[in-house]
Design a protein around this motif. Structure first.
Motif, PDB file in Angstrom:
ATOM      1  N   LEU A 230       0.830  -1.203   0.000  1.00 52.93           N
ATOM      2  CA  LEU A 230       0.000   0.000   0.000  1.00 52.93           C
ATOM      3  C   LEU A 230       0.862   1.250   0.000  1.00 52.93           C
ATOM      4  O   LEU A 230       1.749   1.398   0.845  1.00 52.93           O
ATOM      5  CB  LEU A 230      -0.909  -0.002   1.236  1.00 52.93           C
ATOM      6  N   GLY A 231       0.578   2.181  -0.951  1.00 50.32           N
ATOM      7  CA  GLY A 231       1.274   3.458  -0.908  1.00 50.32           C
ATOM      8  C   GLY A 231       1.657   4.002  -2.266  1.00 50.32           C
ATOM      9  O   GLY A 231       1.557   3.339  -3.287  1.00 50.32           O
TER      10      GLY A 231
ATOM     11  N   MET B 150      -1.957  -1.614  -3.955  1.00 49.81           N
ATOM     12  CA  MET B 150      -2.933  -0.530  -4.054  1.00 49.81           C
ATOM     13  C   MET B 150      -2.221   0.807  -3.967  1.00 49.81           C
ATOM     14  O   MET B 150      -1.391   1.021  -3.081  1.00 49.81           O
ATOM     15  CB  MET B 150      -3.979  -0.616  -2.939  1.00 49.81           C
ATOM     16  N   CYS B 151      -2.557   1.699  -4.886  1.00 47.51           N
ATOM     17  CA  CYS B 151      -1.921   3.009  -4.898  1.00 47.51           C
ATOM     18  C   CYS B 151      -2.803   3.991  -5.654  1.00 47.51           C
ATOM     19  O   CYS B 151      -3.799   3.606  -6.280  1.00 47.51           O
ATOM     20  CB  CYS B 151      -0.539   2.934  -5.536  1.00 47.51           C
TER      21      CYS B 151
ATOM     22  N   ILE C 279      -4.392  -2.392  -7.895  1.00 44.70           N
ATOM     23  CA  ILE C 279      -5.615  -1.638  -7.619  1.00 44.70           C
ATOM     24  C   ILE C 279      -5.276  -0.153  -7.679  1.00 44.70           C
ATOM     25  O   ILE C 279      -4.600   0.390  -6.793  1.00 44.70           O
ATOM     26  CB  ILE C 279      -6.186  -2.011  -6.232  1.00 44.70           C
ATOM     27  N   LEU C 280      -5.720   0.492  -8.739  1.00 48.84           N
ATOM     28  CA  LEU C 280      -5.386   1.893  -8.999  1.00 48.84           C
ATOM     29  C   LEU C 280      -6.571   2.767  -8.622  1.00 48.84           C
ATOM     30  O   LEU C 280      -7.681   2.582  -9.133  1.00 48.84           O
ATOM     31  CB  LEU C 280      -5.037   2.083 -10.474  1.00 48.84           C
ATOM     32  N   CYS C 281      -6.351   3.721  -7.734  1.00 51.11           N
ATOM     33  CA  CYS C 281      -7.416   4.547  -7.188  1.00 51.11           C
ATOM     34  C   CYS C 281      -7.378   5.937  -7.815  1.00 51.11           C
ATOM     35  O   CYS C 281      -6.316   6.565  -7.894  1.00 51.11           O
ATOM     36  CB  CYS C 281      -7.278   4.646  -5.669  1.00 51.11           C
ATOM     37  N   HIS C 282      -8.533   6.397  -8.240  1.00 48.11           N
ATOM     38  CA  HIS C 282      -8.638   7.693  -8.914  1.00 48.11           C
ATOM     39  C   HIS C 282      -8.096   8.824  -8.038  1.00 48.11           C
ATOM     40  O   HIS C 282      -8.384   8.911  -6.844  1.00 48.11           O
ATOM     41  CB  HIS C 282     -10.097   7.982  -9.267  1.00 48.11           C
ATOM     42  N   THR C 283      -7.302   9.693  -8.651  1.00 51.58           N
ATOM     43  CA  THR C 283      -6.725  10.849  -7.959  1.00 51.58           C
ATOM     44  C   THR C 283      -7.475  12.115  -8.339  1.00 51.58           C
ATOM     45  O   THR C 283      -7.688  12.391  -9.521  1.00 51.58           O
ATOM     46  CB  THR C 283      -5.234  10.993  -8.332  1.00 51.58           C
TER      47      THR C 283
END
Length: 369
Positions: A6-7, A37-38, A57-61
């Protein structure tokens, strides 16, 4: 055992992201579930498959502020998925990842990988400090890329019982023979000093350029990288009449960087501040037998990575004369250079391979408190 790295963010650009991705890929290739995940640099929240045992797991910025990706989606995704993991291996510094973990409700094991202190954003650190302190308390282990670095972190005083070392490991650098020959042809009869990095203040490139004044004319210094100091360094080179001895290469494509390592007689890491916590470029140079000149930055892991007198020479930060002297010591005769070269290669093979990093990390996971 199910693990989440994570990070930071994706795509991979810096050392922290590279370590995360290499651990994810390497651990999962051994049949162990290991996702990453980042925050995504762009695009919607999505999942991309790395292999059968790993998802990215790519999280919207929403936006980037002071080097941190603001990604509320990371909080949502981690809350939804955290029950899937036995271990969350969080990579610091990344305030967004720490906040997401704090708000996730996760009850399992936490490994805190302390890549570096937060040094530049001192104002914002005041607001982040409570979350950082919570994270330090929450973690069962605090992992440093060198023990020297985390022992000298003012934020980790009194937490020594949690300390573990996990040296960064990489695949061996394999230069292209034709590419190396082409570089040497461009600088006929020259011994090549190579350096690589963002042209920013903490990298100490002004001192490295000045070192060329104390080195004979049959040497050439090649500096790869871009950054805000480009024009200032160009002016310094001109001011000191070093145009024939110092070349700013600008951006060097990934497929050419290895060839510069292969062409080099010496690699120099001239950084002057603890912002340089490890220096992966050192082990890239070592892996193809290039002796390293590094700096004895107080509290940093840089001089630990390069073993003084074995894989190269460590000098006082900010000293152009010391850098020049070290270059001449290493290259004074072929026997001396070969001794340092073999020392560099052996140090890489013993401590800094990717396989060793992955196996050491898995061993760390198995030894819970």
């Amino acid at each position: 055992m199910r693990i989440l790295q994570l990070g930071k963010f994706y795509p991979v650009r810096g050392g922290v992201e590279k370590v995360m991705y290499d651990l994810t890929k390497g651990i999962s290739s051994l049949g162990i579930r290991c996702d990453m995940m980042c925050a995504a640099s762009e695009g919607p929240t999505r999942v991309e498959k790395v292999n059968d045992n790993a998802d990215l797991i790519l999280c919207h910025t929403v936006r980037k502020v002071a080097g941190t990706m603001l990604s509320p989606a990371m909080i949502t995704e981690l809350r939804r998925r955290c029950g899937d993991y036995d271990i969350i291996h969080i990579h610091h510094p990344d305030p967004m990842a720490a906040l997401a973990l704090r708000l996730s409700g996760y009850k399992g094991r936490v490994i805190l990988h302390w890549h570096s202190d937060i040094l530049k954003q001192k104002f914002l650190l005041k607001f982040y400090l409570p979350v950082q302190n919570w994270l330090i308390d929450r973690a069962e282990k605090i992992v440093g890329t060198t023990l020297h670095y985390i022992r000298n972190s003012p934020f980790l005083t009194g937490r020594e019982s949690k300390f573990e070392r996990l040296l960064i490991g990489i695949d061996q650098v394999v230069p292209d023979t034709e590419g190396v020959a082409a570089i040497k042809t461009r600088y006929p009869g020259k011994r090549i000093i190579f350096s690589l990095g963002r042209l920013v203040e903490y990298k100490g490139f002004r001192h490295l350029v000045s070192a060329a004044e104390f080195i004979p004319d049959d040497y050439v210094l090649l500096i790869g990288g871009t950054g805000p100091l480009h024009d200032g360094l160009t002016a310094l080179i001109r001011e000191k009449n070093l145009e024939d001895k110092v070349k700013l290469l600008g951006y060097v494509p990934d497929n050419e960087v290895y060839d510069y390592f292969g062409a080099a007689d010496v690699f120099c890491l001239s950084s002057v501040q603890k912002t340089e916590a490890f220096g992966i470029v050192q082990i890239e140079a070592m892996s193809c037998g290039v002796p390293v000149i590094a700096t004895k930055i107080p509290g940093s892991g840089v001089p630990v990575v390069n073993e003084d007198g074995v894989s190269g020479i460590n000098v006082e930060p900010g000293s152009a004369e010391a850098i020049a002297s070290a270059v001449l010591r290493i290259t004074s005769d072929s026997d001396s250079w070969k001794t340092y070269s073999e020392g560099a290669r052996n140090r890489y093979r013993t401590y800094f391979t990717k396989d060793k990093m992955i196996s050491d990390c898995i061993e760390l996971y198995h030894h819970d408190n």
